[in-house]
Structures are given as structure tokens and as C-alpha cells.
Motif scaffolding. Structure first.
Motif, PDB file in Angstrom:
ATOM      1  N   UNK A  85       0.832  -1.211   0.000  1.00  0.00           N
ATOM      2  CA  UNK A  85       0.000   0.000   0.000  1.00  0.00           C
ATOM      3  C   UNK A  85       0.863   1.256   0.000  1.00  0.00           C
ATOM      4  N   UNK A  86       1.927   1.259   0.776  1.00  0.00           N
ATOM      5  CA  UNK A  86       2.794   2.444   0.823  1.00  0.00           C
ATOM      6  C   UNK A  86       3.394   2.760  -0.544  1.00  0.00           C
ATOM      7  N   UNK A  87       3.646   1.713  -1.339  1.00  0.00           N
ATOM      8  CA  UNK A  87       4.251   1.928  -2.662  1.00  0.00           C
ATOM      9  C   UNK A  87       3.295   2.603  -3.634  1.00  0.00           C
ATOM     10  N   UNK A  88       1.997   2.407  -3.435  1.00  0.00           N
ATOM     11  CA  UNK A  88       1.048   2.974  -4.402  1.00  0.00           C
ATOM     12  C   UNK A  88       0.520   4.337  -3.983  1.00  0.00           C
ATOM     13  N   UNK A  89       0.848   4.775  -2.779  1.00  0.00           N
ATOM     14  CA  UNK A  89       0.273   6.034  -2.291  1.00  0.00           C
ATOM     15  C   UNK A  89       0.671   7.226  -3.154  1.00  0.00           C
ATOM     16  N   UNK A  90       1.833   7.151  -3.812  1.00  0.00           N
ATOM     17  CA  UNK A  90       2.255   8.235  -4.701  1.00  0.00           C
ATOM     18  C   UNK A  90       1.327   8.358  -5.911  1.00  0.00           C
ATOM     19  N   UNK A  91       0.648   7.257  -6.284  1.00  0.00           N
ATOM     20  CA  UNK A  91      -0.216   7.262  -7.463  1.00  0.00           C
ATOM     21  C   UNK A  91      -1.623   7.767  -7.165  1.00  0.00           C
ATOM     22  N   UNK A  92      -2.074   7.606  -5.941  1.00  0.00           N
ATOM     23  CA  UNK A  92      -3.462   7.920  -5.607  1.00  0.00           C
ATOM     24  C   UNK A  92      -3.858   9.361  -5.936  1.00  0.00           C
ATOM     25  N   UNK A  93      -3.028  10.369  -5.637  1.00  0.00           N
ATOM     26  CA  UNK A  93      -3.417  11.757  -5.962  1.00  0.00           C
ATOM     27  C   UNK A  93      -3.528  12.043  -7.455  1.00  0.00           C
ATOM     28  N   UNK A  94      -2.990  11.167  -8.294  1.00  0.00           N
ATOM     29  CA  UNK A  94      -3.049  11.378  -9.748  1.00  0.00           C
ATOM     30  C   UNK A  94      -4.476  11.250 -10.269  1.00  0.00           C
ATOM     31  N   UNK A  95      -5.321  10.504  -9.554  1.00  0.00           N
ATOM     32  CA  UNK A  95      -6.662  10.170 -10.044  1.00  0.00           C
ATOM     33  C   UNK A  95      -7.747  11.067  -9.452  1.00  0.00           C
ATOM     34  N   UNK A  96      -8.850  11.198 -10.223  1.00  0.00           N
ATOM     35  CA  UNK A  96     -10.006  11.958  -9.745  1.00  0.00           C
ATOM     36  C   UNK A  96     -10.823  11.156  -8.738  1.00  0.00           C
ATOM     37  N   UNK A  97     -10.898   9.837  -8.971  1.00  0.00           N
ATOM     38  CA  UNK A  97     -11.686   8.948  -8.109  1.00  0.00           C
ATOM     39  C   UNK A  97     -10.903   7.667  -7.874  1.00  0.00           C
ATOM     40  N   UNK A  98     -10.971   7.169  -6.645  1.00  0.00           N
ATOM     41  CA  UNK A  98     -10.319   5.898  -6.304  1.00  0.00           C
ATOM     42  C   UNK A  98     -11.337   5.017  -5.588  1.00  0.00           C
ATOM     43  N   UNK A  99     -11.522   3.797  -6.100  1.00  0.00           N
ATOM     44  CA  UNK A  99     -12.493   2.857  -5.551  1.00  0.00           C
ATOM     45  C   UNK A  99     -11.746   1.697  -4.893  1.00  0.00           C
ATOM     46  N   UNK A 100     -12.034   1.452  -3.620  1.00  0.00           N
ATOM     47  CA  UNK A 100     -11.359   0.403  -2.862  1.00  0.00           C
ATOM     48  C   UNK A 100     -12.209  -0.857  -2.759  1.00  0.00           C
ATOM     49  N   UNK A 101     -11.571  -2.009  -3.009  1.00  0.00           N
ATOM     50  CA  UNK A 101     -12.225  -3.309  -2.878  1.00  0.00           C
ATOM     51  C   UNK A 101     -11.303  -4.249  -2.088  1.00  0.00           C
ATOM     52  N   UNK A 102     -10.999  -3.862  -0.847  1.00  0.00           N
ATOM     53  CA  UNK A 102     -10.120  -4.686  -0.018  1.00  0.00           C
ATOM     54  C   UNK A 102     -10.936  -5.709   0.775  1.00  0.00           C
ATOM     55  N   UNK A 103     -10.255  -6.688   1.341  1.00  0.00           N
ATOM     56  CA  UNK A 103     -10.939  -7.789   2.019  1.00  0.00           C
ATOM     57  C   UNK A 103     -11.679  -7.329   3.275  1.00  0.00           C
ATOM     58  N   UNK A 104     -12.753  -8.035   3.587  1.00  0.00           N
ATOM     59  CA  UNK A 104     -13.513  -7.779   4.807  1.00  0.00           C
ATOM     60  C   UNK A 104     -12.950  -8.590   5.970  1.00  0.00           C
ATOM     61  N   UNK A 105     -11.681  -8.424   6.225  1.00  0.00           N
ATOM     62  CA  UNK A 105     -11.049  -9.044   7.389  1.00  0.00           C
ATOM     63  C   UNK A 105     -10.343  -7.925   8.153  1.00  0.00           C
ATOM     64  N   UNK A 106      -9.845  -8.180   9.365  1.00  0.00           N
ATOM     65  CA  UNK A 106      -9.243  -7.089  10.150  1.00  0.00           C
ATOM     66  C   UNK A 106      -8.155  -6.320   9.424  1.00  0.00           C
ATOM     67  N   UNK A 107      -7.271  -7.037   8.710  1.00  0.00           N
ATOM     68  CA  UNK A 107      -6.181  -6.351   7.998  1.00  0.00           C
ATOM     69  C   UNK A 107      -6.715  -5.479   6.864  1.00  0.00           C
ATOM     70  N   UNK A 108      -7.672  -6.013   6.105  1.00  0.00           N
ATOM     71  CA  UNK A 108      -8.254  -5.248   5.005  1.00  0.00           C
ATOM     72  C   UNK A 108      -9.012  -4.028   5.498  1.00  0.00           C
ATOM     73  N   UNK A 109      -9.755  -4.179   6.584  1.00  0.00           N
ATOM     74  CA  UNK A 109     -10.524  -3.061   7.133  1.00  0.00           C
ATOM     75  C   UNK A 109      -9.600  -1.970   7.678  1.00  0.00           C
TER      76      UNK A 109
END
Length: 288
Positions: free
Chosen positions: A226-250
Motif C-alpha cells: 500500500x505504501x508503494x502505491x500512495x504516490x499514485x493515488x493523488x493522480x486520479x479523480x476517483x479511487x475505488x477500494x475493494x479490499x478484504x472484509x477481514x481485520x487487515x483489510x478493514x
């Protein structure tokens, strides 16, 4: 070194940061291992052009391509290898040369890739069917990968990451080849979809073909990236998350939602399941 006859090998050792500075491009952020620039190849407001200070290589995340010093000059000036070498040779005394590159070693997974093919083995076709992934989806994004581990040969469904490594899955094993990192699928969109694993992404592609085809997509392959992709997130207008419904994903979802206002969490669409593939498998079974 004969400055009038700069070789490809010597040119590749010229410091990329110095070349970019000569061309008027300066880093917006620098760490111990890399420097980030606004791309010299396209217009952007958030830096997504990375230069490895260890390997002296560049990668443009917006374009999904990269290379060495010669590749960069060819891309910027739309010229041939010979013309790129001529450009570098003209000002070679103003550039500094990187020392011999010390190989940056990630932990070696012990796997070696033997061959990559279209998915056609009966066992892998059956595996996709068991996960309720349509064959056309599996073949579009994945490959049949033969690999060797501990002296034995295996095959698996493989999803390639953006550095050339593979996430490998079959009925019995869950492996990956080096280098291990996230996968990045570009569709030239202003919208980014982030899934946690390979089969989450394939499941989403099966459930909502239009969404995936009209979005750029990142498959984390591990929450550790996740830390590696954080530089890319501001490039986009919208970001949709589909992470797992477990403690780590939440926990990861909550952290990203807290940092960025343009991110939305879509895990509620599979709230009764751990992940997207579990939902896909259960809904298909229910319909039978």
C-alpha cells in the motif's frame, strides 16, 4: 573513455538525475532509493515518474513504461538509439557517471520462470471454473506460467506485476516470483480501482466488466505494498477500494479513507463475504 565514441554501456551509466536536470526537470521528492519527478513525457500535476538511485533506471507510472538513459532520451526526443547517443556524447563532460550498480536484492522467492503461455491446461481451466472466473477473463489478464522451485517443475495461473514478477496460483499452491510487488493495469482512465488480490480483481472483472475496462486497476498482491502505491493515488479523480472484509483489510481501508477525500470504500457490496471471489463463488452456486 573516448568521449567521441560513447558506447551504449557507458551511456546507460550516466546519472539519470543529471540528465533530467540538464533538460530542465528536477525532483519533487527524493528518498534514499529513488527520486520522483513530474513526468517529462506528458503533462501531470502529481509526480509519478520515478528514478531508481540504486539501479539508475526510470519508470513512468502514468504510461506504464520505463527503461535506461538511452530509452529516456529516445522517448523525450522521439529519436533513434544513434541520435540518443549523439545527444549524450555532446554534453558527456557535464554529466556524472553512476558507479557500478550494486544489485538491490529483494528476498529471492527461489522460483525461476521457465515459460509463459496462453492458458490451456485442463487442470488450470478447471481451477478457473472452480473459482467461477470466465475463461475469457482469465485469458485476458493472466497467463499459464511454468516455473521451477526446489528442483521441481510446476504450472500455475499467473498475473504479472509491474516489475515483471508473477503472482502464481493453482489448486494446491500460492506462490510468487521475484521481484514481488503490485500489478498495474492501465486503461488511460481518471478513475483507479484497487483490489487486494489476483482473484479479487478477476472476480470484479467478471462481475462488472465495464467498471474494470474503464478504470486503471491496481492489484496489491499484498497489503504490504500500500505504501508503494500512495504516490499514485493523488493522480486520479476517483479511487475505488475493494479490499478484504477481514481485520487487515478493514484497517488498510480505514487508513486510506482517512488520508484521501476522493477514495470510496466498496467493500459493503460484498459485506457478507470475506472478499469478492467468495461472493462470486457463492452467488454462482446459489443460482445453480
Amino acid at each position: 573513455m573516448n568521449l567521441n565514441n560513447l558506447s551504449c554501456k557507458s551511456a546507460r551509466n550516466i546519472c539519470l538525475v543529471k540528465i533530467l536536470a540538464k533538460l530542465g526537470h528536477f525532483p519533487t521528492r527524493t528518498t534514499e532509493k529513488e527520486a520522483w519527478f513530474l513526468s517529462p513525457l506528458r503533462s501531470e500535476t502529481q509526480a509519478s515518474f520515478s528514478v531508481s538511485l540504486i539501479k539508475n533506471l526510470w519508470f513512468d507510472f502514468g504510461l506504464g513504461k520505463g527503461g535506461n538513459t538511452i530509452d529516456l532520451i529516445m522517448a523525450i526526443k522521439s529519436c533513434s538509439v544513434r541520435e540518443a547517443l549523439e545527444f549524450l556524447n555532446e554534453d558527456v563532460n557535464t554529466f556524472s557517471f553512476s558507479p557500478p550498480i550494486k544489485k538491490f536484492r529483494q528476498k529471492d522467492t527461489g522460483l525461476s520462470i521457465i515459460d509463459v503461455q496462453l492458458i490451456n491446461l485442463e487442470a488450470l481451466l478447471h481451477y478457473l471454473k472452480c473459482r467461477n472466473i470466465p475463461l475469457n477473463i482469465g485469458r485476458k489478464y493472466c497467463r499459464q506460467v511454468w516455473y521451477r522451485s526446489k528442483g521441481k517443475q510446476f504450472f500455475a495461473i499467473g498475473l504479472q506485476n509491474h516489475k515483471g514478477g508473477w503472482e502464481l496460483r493453482n489448486k494446491y499452491f500460492k506462490n510468487s516470483s521475484s521481484p514481488k510487488t503490485y500489478s498495474f493495469i492501465k486503461n488511460d482512465s481518471r478513475q483507479l480501482v484497487i483490489t487486494e488480490g489476483m482473484f479479487d480483481f478477476l472476480s470484479l472483472a467478471a462481475m462488472d466488466k465495464s467498471l474494470v475496462q474503464n478504470s486503471d486497476c491496481i492489484i496489491l498482491n499484498s497489503l504490504a505494498f500500500i505504501k508503494r502505491i500512495e504516490i499514485l493515488i493523488p493522480v486520479y479523480d476517483r479511487v475505488l477500494l475493494y479490499l478484504d472484509n477481514d481485520p487487515a483489510g478493514k484497517k488498510a481501508t480505514a487508513s486510506l479513507l482517512n488520508q484521501y477525500e476522493h477514495i470510496t470504500d466498496h467493500s459493503d457490496s460484498y459485506k457478507d463475504y470475506v472478499d469478492l471471489n467468495e461472493k462470486l463463488k457463492n452467488e454462482k452456486a446459489w443460482k445453480k
